[in-house]
Design a protein around this motif. Structure first.
Motif, PDB file in Angstrom:
ATOM      1  N   UNK A  65      28.878  62.227  55.953  1.00 12.20           N
ATOM      2  CA  UNK A  65      29.559  63.537  55.793  1.00 12.20           C
ATOM      3  C   UNK A  65      30.787  63.503  54.721  1.00 12.20           C
ATOM      4  N   UNK A  66      31.564  62.259  54.774  1.00 14.75           N
ATOM      5  CA  UNK A  66      32.595  62.037  54.008  1.00 14.75           C
ATOM      6  C   UNK A  66      32.222  61.536  52.651  1.00 14.75           C
ATOM      7  N   UNK A  77      39.980  64.781  56.855  1.00 11.45           N
ATOM      8  CA  UNK A  77      39.863  65.028  58.049  1.00 11.45           C
ATOM      9  C   UNK A  77      38.958  64.388  58.905  1.00 11.45           C
ATOM     10  N   UNK A  78      37.701  64.211  58.005  1.00 13.78           N
ATOM     11  CA  UNK A  78      36.693  63.442  58.596  1.00 13.78           C
ATOM     12  C   UNK A  78      36.964  61.889  59.016  1.00 13.78           C
ATOM     13  N   UNK A  79      37.803  61.437  58.037  1.00 10.55           N
ATOM     14  CA  UNK A  79      38.181  60.125  58.371  1.00 10.55           C
ATOM     15  C   UNK A  79      38.860  59.942  59.472  1.00 10.55           C
ATOM     16  N   UNK A  80      39.859  60.887  59.691  1.00 13.17           N
ATOM     17  CA  UNK A  80      40.882  60.866  60.814  1.00 13.17           C
ATOM     18  C   UNK A  80      39.928  60.861  62.291  1.00 13.17           C
ATOM     19  N   UNK A  81      38.983  61.776  62.060  1.00 13.90           N
ATOM     20  CA  UNK A  81      38.143  61.945  63.382  1.00 13.90           C
ATOM     21  C   UNK A  81      37.194  60.611  63.613  1.00 13.90           C
ATOM     22  N   UNK A  82      36.696  60.226  62.266  1.00 13.66           N
ATOM     23  CA  UNK A  82      35.991  58.660  62.409  1.00 13.66           C
ATOM     24  C   UNK A  82      37.062  57.684  63.145  1.00 13.66           C
ATOM     25  N   UNK A  83      38.041  57.559  62.719  1.00 12.95           N
ATOM     26  CA  UNK A  83      38.890  56.589  63.347  1.00 12.95           C
ATOM     27  C   UNK A  83      39.308  56.832  64.778  1.00 12.95           C
ATOM     28  N   UNK A  84      39.119  57.825  65.353  1.00  9.97           N
ATOM     29  CA  UNK A  84      39.179  58.250  66.650  1.00  9.97           C
ATOM     30  C   UNK A  84      37.752  57.807  67.496  1.00  9.97           C
ATOM     31  N   UNK A 173      36.062  69.410  67.137  1.00  8.60           N
ATOM     32  CA  UNK A 173      35.418  70.721  66.922  1.00  8.60           C
ATOM     33  C   UNK A 173      36.342  71.748  66.545  1.00  8.60           C
ATOM     34  N   UNK A 174      37.499  71.918  67.286  1.00 11.48           N
ATOM     35  CA  UNK A 174      38.492  72.785  66.558  1.00 11.48           C
ATOM     36  C   UNK A 174      39.035  72.572  65.238  1.00 11.48           C
ATOM     37  N   UNK A 175      39.078  71.101  64.961  1.00  8.65           N
ATOM     38  CA  UNK A 175      39.630  70.729  63.527  1.00  8.65           C
ATOM     39  C   UNK A 175      38.624  71.333  62.664  1.00  8.65           C
TER      40      UNK A 175
END
Length: 206
Positions: A65-66, A77-84, A173-175
């Protein structure tokens, strides 16, 4: 172009062949190992292997997706989620080993398929890209809730990990929703559920 792809090749190699590392404390840190029968341990192992596969797929989805996201803010935002999700990868991998098992032998296959889906979602445009992300995380949250119900009550270590993962996935999901995710058509949602069931049934054992 090649230089831009190097980090993505690195992500593939680290996800599939290197131990994941968590920057946050492990959710089960300090908790005592519960007394599990052989049957309970094997069931917990199967569920945690499924969760590890889910995190392998998440890395691939976010990467795809990124790669195709048009907006820089969305990519970040996708990268931040990927880090988690890398942290989730570390937590589940450690727990699978503690339960005396191994991660799925089919992880390269799961990764390749999820990467292709992520790229496809991104090519449809950012609002559909985010819509796919939101729906994925909603389904993952439901899947983790089911695991909390299915894990042995005395397996407090696995339950702590799954509970924290569930909170993180809800936030992802909220993000996606806040960034303008478009709601997916019902047939797409149902197809996602079906493919998830197939993956779960296989990775529980292999």
């Amino acid at each position: 172009m090649a230089e831009k792809l190097i980090p993505h090749f690195d992500t593939v190699l680290r996800t599939l062949f290197a131990p994941a590392v968590s920057s946050r404390p492990y959710p089960d840190a300090g908790l005592e190992e519960g007394a599990l029968s052989d049957t309970e341990k094997q069931h917990a192992l199967g569920l945690m292997r499924v969760n590890h596969v889910g995190e392998v797929c998440a890395q691939a989805l976010y990467q795809g997706q990124a790669l195709t996201a048009r907006d820089k803010t969305n990519r970040e935002a996708l990268q931040h989620a990927a880090d988690e999700e890398v942290e989730h990868l570390a937590w589940t991998e450690k727990r699978v080993k503690e339960l005396g098992g191994r991660t799925s032998l089919l992880n390269p296959l799961w990764y390749a398929g999820s990467l292709a889906i992520g790229v496809g979602a991104g090519l449809l445009g950012d609002k559909w890209n985010l819509g796919f992300l939101e729906e994925t995380e909603k389904q993952v949250t439901a899947h983790l809730e089911a695991h909390l119900q299915g894990l042995p009550a005395q397996d407090v270590k696995s339950r702590a990990i799954v509970a924290q993962m569930r909170l993180d996935e809800m936030q992802h999901a909220e993000m996606a929703h806040d960034f303008g995710a478009a709601p997916l058509p019902l047939p797409v949602k149902e197809m996602m559920k079906l493919s998830s069931k197939v993956m779960t049934a296989i990775s529980y054992r292999i």
